[in-house]
Design a protein around this motif. Structure first.
Motif, mmCIF file in Angstrom:
data_model
loop_
_atom_site.group_PDB
_atom_site.id
_atom_site.type_symbol
_atom_site.label_atom_id
_atom_site.label_comp_id
_atom_site.label_asym_id
_atom_site.label_seq_id
_atom_site.Cartn_x
_atom_site.Cartn_y
_atom_site.Cartn_z
ATOM 1 N N SER A 37 0.869 -1.177 0.000
ATOM 2 C CA SER A 37 0.000 0.000 0.000
ATOM 3 C C SER A 37 0.902 1.223 0.000
ATOM 4 O O SER A 37 2.087 1.138 0.321
ATOM 5 N N GLY A 38 0.345 2.359 -0.400
ATOM 6 C CA GLY A 38 1.148 3.572 -0.433
ATOM 7 C C GLY A 38 1.740 3.850 -1.797
ATOM 8 O O GLY A 38 1.412 3.187 -2.795
ATOM 9 N N ALA A 39 2.651 4.815 -1.836
ATOM 10 C CA ALA A 39 3.173 5.333 -3.110
ATOM 11 C C ALA A 39 3.948 4.304 -3.912
ATOM 12 O O ALA A 39 4.007 4.377 -5.141
ATOM 13 N N ILE A 40 4.585 3.340 -3.240
ATOM 14 C CA ILE A 40 5.380 2.350 -3.983
ATOM 15 C C ILE A 40 4.737 0.962 -3.924
ATOM 16 O O ILE A 40 5.414 -0.055 -4.019
ATOM 17 N N ALA A 41 3.419 0.944 -3.817
ATOM 18 C CA ALA A 41 2.699 -0.332 -3.740
ATOM 19 C C ALA A 41 2.930 -1.191 -4.981
ATOM 20 O O ALA A 41 2.951 -2.423 -4.897
ATOM 21 N N ASN A 208 11.736 14.557 0.865
ATOM 22 C CA ASN A 208 11.284 13.364 1.591
ATOM 23 C C ASN A 208 10.514 12.466 0.631
ATOM 24 O O ASN A 208 10.204 12.855 -0.495
ATOM 25 N N ASP A 209 10.235 11.256 1.087
ATOM 26 C CA ASP A 209 9.666 10.261 0.179
ATOM 27 C C ASP A 209 8.182 10.455 -0.112
ATOM 28 O O ASP A 209 7.593 9.660 -0.848
ATOM 29 N N LYS A 210 7.577 11.524 0.442
ATOM 30 C CA LYS A 210 6.172 11.809 0.155
ATOM 31 C C LYS A 210 5.989 13.196 -0.475
ATOM 32 O O LYS A 210 4.862 13.646 -0.681
ATOM 33 N N ALA A 211 7.090 13.864 -0.768
ATOM 34 C CA ALA A 211 7.033 15.231 -1.298
ATOM 35 C C ALA A 211 6.507 15.251 -2.729
ATOM 36 O O ALA A 211 6.650 14.290 -3.489
ATOM 37 N N THR A 212 5.880 16.383 -3.076
ATOM 38 C CA THR A 212 5.382 16.585 -4.449
ATOM 39 C C THR A 212 5.848 17.914 -5.041
ATOM 40 O O THR A 212 5.741 18.119 -6.246
ATOM 41 N N ASP A 213 6.350 18.812 -4.208
ATOM 42 C CA ASP A 213 6.806 20.128 -4.681
ATOM 43 C C ASP A 213 8.314 20.239 -4.481
ATOM 44 O O ASP A 213 8.811 20.208 -3.351
#
Length: 384
Positions: A37-41, A208-213
């Motif tokens: 689950s999550g961004a690298i699912a 960080n591993d959840k950043a988008t900007d």
């Protein structure tokens, strides 16, 4: 109602058959942990699929260990690439009395979980965690069947200096155990060999591993006039970063490791990625003599799941096969009995011959350099 001797005999025979059937097939539980689950699912599920392929093949053939028939059962857990969830998943597997563990997927979850497995005496093979710290802990239960970041960072640095001939490199990492570890190794090797090629690191940034900007760090990087960006992190961040690099008119080479080397990168980057712009390396690969085995695996995977291999499914498959072979060599699935056999194993897998050094790292680990053209990943070369 009175039973006749004949019916009693029949009943006893049926009971004997039922008991024999129950005894004939004992269970071996193997845990698997990844971020499903999550961004690298998509990467975590790829790992899990590889493990399931191995389990299905073994059960179809029949598993005999020490003269007994066994059924392999995979207990798959999701750690969402989060260290806290990783240790919780590890404890759950220990409580379930698994015979061994394949995983975890990321270094950030593998390292803290490895202590829990070690304390319980449960062997663990990670097919994708590359941070050197995992095996530097010297846990005799910890193994990995891919090259580590020392090898990966060194190979990428050499390729950047000698093949790409980059002179001014900006480095970004995502502050995870994997991303920072890989970036640190890359920087160390550039500093060591850069004098001979005129290559320097002109900027170091982190996200960080959840950043988008990434506009602030990319703007800072652009001011240093680099000809390459090196990123230590995963494809879920690399794709949006490439988009913003294009928006800020930074059309330079973009290099990274296995975390951003999946077939998902073109989709995540959209039209921001030009042919040959992205260079990445996987901690693994096969020599020409082994290419048929890997190709056959990819065909079988596509047939079974209806999708292509993302990254480490072949290594997860090999890790589980290696663990079961060690059980067979030891004549027992008991962790304490098969652990010495695992430490001395030589397993012929689809990813090559697997044998471990004294720390638990795979010997003679190779790496594969890739780029992307027309939205497809393309192998460039295999390195050591």
């Amino acid at each position: 109602m009175q039973l006749t001797i004949k019916t009693l005999a029949q009943a006893l025979a049926l009971a004997f058959v039922a008991t024999g059937a129950a005894q004939a097939e004992e269970i071996i539980k193997i845990g698997h942990v990844a971020a499903t689950s999550g961004a690298i699912a998509h990467l975590g599920k790829d790992n899990e699929n590889g493990a399931r392929m191995a389990v299905d093949e073994l059960n179809a053939k029949g598993v005999v260990i020490g003269g007994k028939k066994y059924k392999i059962v995979l207990q798959a857990e999701d750690d969402a690439a989060d260290p806290k969830q990783g240790t919780a998943a590890a404890q759950k597997l220990v409580d379930a009395r698994v015979n061994g563990v394949i995983g975890h997927e990321t270094s950030g979850t593998t390292i803290p979980a490895s202590r829990i497995y070690h304390d319980a005496g449960i062997p663990q093979i990670s097919p994708s965690a590359t941070n050197p710290q995992y095996t530097r802990q010297r846990y005799n239960t910890a193994f990995r069947n891919i090259a580590n970041d020392e090898q990966l960072g060194s190979a990428l640095a050499r390729y950047a200096m000698q093949n790409v001939k980059a002179k001014r490199i900006a480095v970004i990492d995502d502050r995870t155990a994997y991303g920072k570890g890989l970036a640190d190794e890359f920087i160390k090797n550039i500093k060591h060999g850069g004098a001979a090629t005129g290559t320097t690191v002109v900027s170091t940034q982190f996200t960080n591993d959840k950043a988008t900007d990434f506009s602030a760090i990319l703007t800072a990087i652009k001011a240093t006039k680099p000809d390459m960006v090196f990123f230590g992190g995963m494809d879920a961040v690399a794709g949006p970063m490439l988009r913003q690099m294009k928006q800020l008119a930074i059309p330079i080479k973009f290099m990274g490791g296995d975390g951003m080397c999946s077939d998902s990168v073109p989709r995540l980057a959209g039209d921001a990625m030009s042919d040959g712009q992205v260079i990445c390396a996987e901690a693994g690969g096969v020599e020409p003599s082994q290419e048929k085995g890997m190709a056959d695996f990819r065909v079988a995977y596509q047939k079974k799941y209806g999708i292509g291999v993302q990254t480490y499914a072949p290594y997860t498959y090999d890790a589980l096969m290696t663990m079961v072979e060690a059980m067979q060599k030891a004549g027992s699935p008991d962790p304490a009995r098969y652990l010495p056999a695992l430490a001395g194993i030589t397993h012929k897998g689809v990813t090559g011959n697997i044998t471990f050094d004294a720390r638990g790292d795979v010997k003679d680990g190779v790496l594969t350099i890739f780029t992307f053209r027309n939205g497809k990943r393309e192998k460039v070369t295999v390195m050591k």
